[in-house]
Design a protein around this motif. Structure first.
Motif: not given
Length: 332
Positions: A149-150, A146, A141, A139
């Motif tokens: 919020e990772a 992002e 960023p 995932n």
């Protein structure tokens, strides 16, 4: 026998004398430039073939440390040229009064801004980015939001803006993208920061050793792994805020005792011989594209959705506030 020994001794002395007669040009620069895999050895060889001189490249620390050393040495510095500052600190460098005007200013450049600086000449440029291993990080960023919020386990390595130009570049990136919320971004980002290193080499080494998931580097960094190692597992994350641009420069010291040789080096710096060395040793975009263009690996690199940069004067004006925000956030 004694006459033969004497003759040999005179011959050695004469050779040494000729070597000493060569003028010496001293260039202060940063560690990755002077390493055996950096541009330094090739630049030294190429310039010495044209100048009948001795080019001495001195590792004087990362970009911000270069300026600090110059300020300490003042007019007594042994440097004739400083190579490795960038436009985030050139206004501060000019204010020291240690640099001379360019003679003449460079022309025909391929940097993506109108170059009007009469004191510093660019030799390469690029965009800051977070580099990651695309076989390990799923995932990725796509923005600072992002990244914040990772997953809690995701860690990044960055560089200190007080000693490193990439570190200062990240500071300007956040401040430019979020002029009124930079302090909030840093406070939210601080749990992601594994450590802050003095310079780029240490940070990138930690990333390669698997100590962090992402490292502050450049959009061009993956080209090194592709071209030099045949490894396409390193990528740069594309951020929706855009990416901050770095333009690296060199300048002549006003106190140099080799002004003509210094001018010759600055002119050589924008030649094809110098610029063709940059892409596959410094892994940045050259300030003037060489005749053969860029290596094939460069066509795989991300293109920022937006180019962020401020003038050297604006960078100096916002630096103290941005640094205070960074220090406060990381001290909590």
């Amino acid at each position: 026998m004694k006459s033969l020994i004497l003759a040999a001794g005179l011959s050695v002395a004469a050779t040494a004398g000729l070597a000493q007669d060569k003028p010496v040009l001293t260039v202060y620069t940063y560690d990755s430039f002077v390493t055996e895999w950096g541009p330094g050895p090739l630049v030294e060889k190429a310039f010495e073939e044209t100048c009948n001189c001795d080019l001495q490249l001195v590792n004087a620390g990362d970009g911000a440390s270069l300026l600090s050393r110059l300020q300490l040495e003042g007019a007594r510095t042994e440097a004739d040229i400083v190579l490795g500052l960038d436009t985030n600190i050139t206004a501060r460098a000019k204010a020291t009064g240690l640099f001379a005007k360019l003679s003449p200013p460079p022309s025909g450049l391929d940097v993506p801004v109108d170059w009007t600086d009469d004191t510093f000449a660019p030799y390469d440029w690029g965009y800051f980015a977070f580099v990651y291993d695309n076989t390990k990080l799923e995932n990725v960023p796509g923005s600072f939001k992002e990244l914040i919020e990772a997953d809690d386990n995701l860690k990044i390595v960055i560089q200190d803006p007080r000693s490193s130009t990439p570190g200062l570049g990240l500071l300007m990136w956040v401040k430019t993208a979020y002029p009124n919320k930079a302090d909030q971004i840093w406070e939210a980002l601080s749990p992601r920061i594994l450590t802050v290193t003095k310079g780029w080499s240490e940070a990138y080494g930690m990333f390669l050793e698997g100590e962090a998931d992402m490292v502050l580097s450049y959009t061009t960094s993956p080209a090194y792994h592709i071209v030099a190692e045949g490894d396409d597992t390193k990528s740069a994350a594309s951020f929706e805020e855009g990416h901050y641009m770095q333009i690296e420069v060199a300048g002549k010291l006003a106190a140099t005792d080799q002004p003509e040789l210094a001018d010759a080096f600055l002119a050589f710096m924008t030649s094809d011989a110098f610029q063709s060395i940059i892409p596959t040793t410094n892994w940045m975009y050259p300030a003037k594209f060489p005749a053969d263009g860029l290596p094939e690996g460069f066509n795989t690199l991300i293109t920022p959705v937006d180019s962020l940069i401020v003038s050297d004067v604006d960078a100096e004006n916002i630096r103290e506030e941005a640094l205070a925000e960074w220090l406060t956030a990381l001290s909590k």
